[in-house]
Design a protein around this motif. Sequence first.
Motif, PDB file in Angstrom:
ATOM      1  N   THR A  89      38.302  67.217  -0.893  1.00 55.19           N
ATOM      2  CA  THR A  89      38.920  65.881  -0.823  1.00 55.19           C
ATOM      3  C   THR A  89      38.798  65.297   0.570  1.00 55.19           C
ATOM      4  N   ASP A  90      39.103  66.108   1.589  1.00 56.82           N
ATOM      5  CA  ASP A  90      38.992  65.623   2.965  1.00 56.82           C
ATOM      6  C   ASP A  90      37.566  65.199   3.285  1.00 56.82           C
ATOM      7  N   ALA A  91      36.599  66.003   2.866  1.00 57.74           N
ATOM      8  CA  ALA A  91      35.199  65.692   3.171  1.00 57.74           C
ATOM      9  C   ALA A  91      34.761  64.396   2.502  1.00 57.74           C
ATOM     10  N   ILE A  92      35.107  64.216   1.232  1.00 61.80           N
ATOM     11  CA  ILE A  92      34.695  63.013   0.496  1.00 61.80           C
ATOM     12  C   ILE A  92      35.358  61.774   1.076  1.00 61.80           C
ATOM     13  N   GLN A  93      36.668  61.848   1.327  1.00 55.46           N
ATOM     14  CA  GLN A  93      37.372  60.696   1.878  1.00 55.46           C
ATOM     15  C   GLN A  93      36.864  60.355   3.277  1.00 55.46           C
ATOM     16  N   GLY A 132      37.261  68.199  -5.604  1.00 52.86           N
ATOM     17  CA  GLY A 132      37.968  67.180  -4.850  1.00 52.86           C
ATOM     18  C   GLY A 132      38.867  66.326  -5.720  1.00 52.86           C
ATOM     19  N   SER A 133      39.803  65.670  -5.062  1.00 56.87           N
ATOM     20  CA  SER A 133      40.672  64.700  -5.713  1.00 56.87           C
ATOM     21  C   SER A 133      40.260  63.324  -5.215  1.00 56.87           C
ATOM     22  N   LEU A 134      39.612  62.541  -6.076  1.00 51.28           N
ATOM     23  CA  LEU A 134      38.996  61.290  -5.660  1.00 51.28           C
ATOM     24  C   LEU A 134      39.999  60.144  -5.740  1.00 51.28           C
ATOM     25  N   THR A 135      40.102  59.380  -4.653  1.00 52.48           N
ATOM     26  CA  THR A 135      40.978  58.212  -4.604  1.00 52.48           C
ATOM     27  C   THR A 135      40.201  57.043  -4.009  1.00 52.48           C
ATOM     28  N   GLY A 136      40.118  55.959  -4.762  1.00 53.28           N
ATOM     29  CA  GLY A 136      39.468  54.762  -4.252  1.00 53.28           C
ATOM     30  C   GLY A 136      37.962  54.805  -4.245  1.00 53.28           C
ATOM     31  N   VAL A 137      37.348  55.807  -4.838  1.00 48.68           N
ATOM     32  CA  VAL A 137      35.886  55.884  -4.912  1.00 48.68           C
ATOM     33  C   VAL A 137      35.478  56.218  -6.342  1.00 48.68           C
ATOM     34  N   ARG A 138      34.250  55.847  -6.672  1.00 47.89           N
ATOM     35  CA  ARG A 138      33.656  56.205  -7.953  1.00 47.89           C
ATOM     36  C   ARG A 138      32.507  57.177  -7.711  1.00 47.89           C
ATOM     37  N   THR A 139      32.036  57.810  -8.768  1.00 44.95           N
ATOM     38  CA  THR A 139      30.909  58.729  -8.640  1.00 44.95           C
ATOM     39  C   THR A 139      29.866  58.432  -9.705  1.00 44.95           C
ATOM     40  N   TYR A 140      28.654  58.864  -9.433  1.00 47.79           N
ATOM     41  CA  TYR A 140      27.562  58.715 -10.387  1.00 47.79           C
ATOM     42  C   TYR A 140      26.726  59.987 -10.347  1.00 47.79           C
ATOM     43  N   GLY A 141      26.579  60.628 -11.488  1.00 50.38           N
ATOM     44  CA  GLY A 141      25.794  61.854 -11.570  1.00 50.38           C
ATOM     45  C   GLY A 141      24.316  61.548 -11.724  1.00 50.38           C
ATOM     46  N   HIS A 142      23.513  62.033 -10.799  1.00 48.74           N
ATOM     47  CA  HIS A 142      22.063  61.792 -10.843  1.00 48.74           C
ATOM     48  C   HIS A 142      21.302  62.907 -11.547  1.00 48.74           C
ATOM     49  N   GLY A 143      21.986  63.954 -11.982  1.00 54.78           N
ATOM     50  CA  GLY A 143      21.314  65.028 -12.687  1.00 54.78           C
ATOM     51  C   GLY A 143      20.876  66.141 -11.763  1.00 54.78           C
ATOM     52  N   LEU A 144      19.976  66.980 -12.276  1.00 58.20           N
ATOM     53  CA  LEU A 144      19.541  68.174 -11.559  1.00 58.20           C
ATOM     54  C   LEU A 144      18.298  67.893 -10.727  1.00 58.20           C
ATOM     55  N   PHE A 145      18.278  68.495  -9.520  1.00 59.41           N
ATOM     56  CA  PHE A 145      17.136  68.343  -8.625  1.00 59.41           C
ATOM     57  C   PHE A 145      16.733  69.710  -8.088  1.00 59.41           C
ATOM     58  N   SER A 146      15.464  69.848  -7.841  1.00 56.22           N
ATOM     59  CA  SER A 146      14.926  71.052  -7.208  1.00 56.22           C
ATOM     60  C   SER A 146      14.875  70.808  -5.704  1.00 56.22           C
ATOM     61  N   LEU A 147      15.543  71.675  -4.941  1.00 53.97           N
ATOM     62  CA  LEU A 147      15.626  71.508  -3.503  1.00 53.97           C
ATOM     63  C   LEU A 147      14.817  72.584  -2.802  1.00 53.97           C
ATOM     64  N   LYS A 148      14.205  72.215  -1.702  1.00 52.29           N
ATOM     65  CA  LYS A 148      13.356  73.126  -0.944  1.00 52.29           C
ATOM     66  C   LYS A 148      14.152  74.343  -0.463  1.00 52.29           C
ATOM     67  N   ASN A 149      13.613  75.514  -0.734  1.00 54.17           N
ATOM     68  CA  ASN A 149      14.207  76.792  -0.307  1.00 54.17           C
ATOM     69  C   ASN A 149      15.583  77.042  -0.901  1.00 54.17           C
ATOM     70  N   ILE A 150      15.917  76.346  -1.997  1.00 50.56           N
ATOM     71  CA  ILE A 150      17.170  76.585  -2.702  1.00 50.56           C
ATOM     72  C   ILE A 150      16.827  77.078  -4.104  1.00 50.56           C
ATOM     73  N   GLY A 151      17.331  78.250  -4.441  1.00 58.48           N
ATOM     74  CA  GLY A 151      17.038  78.814  -5.746  1.00 58.48           C
ATOM     75  C   GLY A 151      17.802  78.105  -6.856  1.00 58.48           C
ATOM     76  N   GLY A 152      17.109  77.712  -7.920  1.00 59.21           N
ATOM     77  CA  GLY A 152      17.745  77.042  -9.038  1.00 59.21           C
ATOM     78  C   GLY A 152      17.934  75.566  -8.801  1.00 59.21           C
ATOM     79  N   ALA A 153      18.090  74.819  -9.900  1.00 57.24           N
ATOM     80  CA  ALA A 153      18.307  73.370  -9.808  1.00 57.24           C
ATOM     81  C   ALA A 153      19.761  73.078  -9.419  1.00 57.24           C
ATOM     82  N   ILE A 154      19.962  72.035  -8.642  1.00 60.34           N
ATOM     83  CA  ILE A 154      21.281  71.648  -8.149  1.00 60.34           C
ATOM     84  C   ILE A 154      21.617  70.265  -8.695  1.00 60.34           C
ATOM     85  N   GLU A 155      22.828  70.111  -9.250  1.00 54.00           N
ATOM     86  CA  GLU A 155      23.246  68.811  -9.747  1.00 54.00           C
ATOM     87  C   GLU A 155      23.760  67.977  -8.572  1.00 54.00           C
ATOM     88  N   VAL A 156      23.222  66.775  -8.468  1.00 55.87           N
ATOM     89  CA  VAL A 156      23.541  65.879  -7.356  1.00 55.87           C
ATOM     90  C   VAL A 156      24.393  64.727  -7.879  1.00 55.87           C
TER      91      VAL A 156
END
Length: 521
Positions: A396-400, A472-496
């Motif tokens: 929550t702190d990081a997002i806010q 997190g506990s979101l206040t005053g913001v919205r989110t949008y899921g972009h789906g799964l992405f393959s990231l360099k040197n990261i094993g497995g797909a990550i949802e962004v």
Amino acid sequence: MTTRAPLRRNEQLLRWLRALAFGGFTAGALVATAFDPPGLALALAFAVGITALFAPGIAVLVAVVAMSLPLLAADFLVGSVFLIVGFAAVQYMGQQNGRVFLLIATAFVGAAFGPVWAAAAIGGYLLGASEGAIAAILACLALEGAGIVMGREYLGVIYTGGVAPGLISFENAPQNLMGFGWLGASLDALDPGALLSAITNAEGKAMLVVQPFLWAIAAAVAGGLRKPAERKNWQLHGLLSVTGAVAFLALATPLAASLLLDASSTSELAIAALGSLVVALAFAGAWGWIFPPLPKPKAPAVRPGSMSSEDADVDELLRLIATAEDQLASKHTSQAVVMITDMKSFSKMTEEEGSVVSAKTIQRHRDLLLPIISGHNGNGKSTGGDGLVAAFETATDAIQAAAEMQTALRSYNTEHEGERDIVIRCGIAAGEVVLDRGGRPFIGAALNMAARIMNLGDGGQVLCTRGVIDAGSLTGVRTYGHGLFSLKNIGGAIEVVEVLWAPEQKPLEPQGIRAEAPAEE
């Protein structure tokens, strides 16, 4: 919103003086061109001055539009040229809180009252040799152009070569410029050939070319002799720099006039030199002793050796990794939410504006954003370049914090229209990370993940892993899921997931390799 730390002593006074100059110059120009009704002229000048307090770039635009009205009434073609050139140059004139606009205005005031060469000296002192020379050329050309269209051979001691009666006269100005009844008559009297004839019939064309060149040299002299504020006795060097610029023009101008115009020096030149020197010295003295840059914060104490305390922390951690892995794990490794940022188009900014301006921009962005990180229980520091890195205990702190950082930057950019916008992208991830003694991220899987997530984004975006959003506990913001992405040197797909920190903000497609189609929330 976190406010920017002042960069100069008595900065609030400087802002009000700048606003007074904007308003005063605008009022003088409108009165000189017989703007009617006079009450509206004063109201426009007041509006320009107030606007200059917060947005000098917009103040320049308003001033240009207001000054164009009497010119359009006197000669529609001249007014149109003024308006087009003004619009084209408004961004340049509005840079650095409208300094170029004020320098050109100072040149006109100086031409009317005597100390005209102070404009070239102050331009070089304020803007440096190269930028000051360009501003000085523009100011001199503006004076020459005004003299030509008004049919004046001289404006003060500035030779303009105009031939009477000129193109414009304000003696028969319309009784109400805001009624626009004059527009039809001005259009009917439109004569494109008259403007061309006024330019081609101007006398002493060689002097009209040499004169701006002399102004450019004078500004370069002032810029070359001044010293950075970090140098000893820099204020005295400033006085010397403007003295040298005025002295050069006082010697070179009559010499050029005697060679190109068959004219000799007069008492007016001596008065102009003395007045210009007094004004330039007064300005340089005020800038150096009343409005000097504030001292930079002292660097942290340095431990024995040549490294800063922050680098020493890093060195200590490297030693721990190499010699005491278990001790490192127990003392420094923890679970945290990590944010990393960088500035958009930083390399382009450095190439176009130079290292000094870029360094100032980086410092402004740190001064603005690091307090926001601290205000949300985070520990942050510079990445050593144009980015920041921080660790938070909660998602929550990081997002806010990220949302507030983007909002603060947008407000700052709006208030400082004449400066290059500061735009960042943020990446947030959670996991294992090694923290230094200040609780700031050093290395670890979470830091690596946050960096990969950030690299998918563009300026103004905040991208997170799905785990951070869910935690997190979101206040005053919205989110949008972009789906799964393959990231360099990261094993497995990550949802962004993108954090939409502004009500009107729309999601932007991440710049990466997609693992599957997006799923909107």
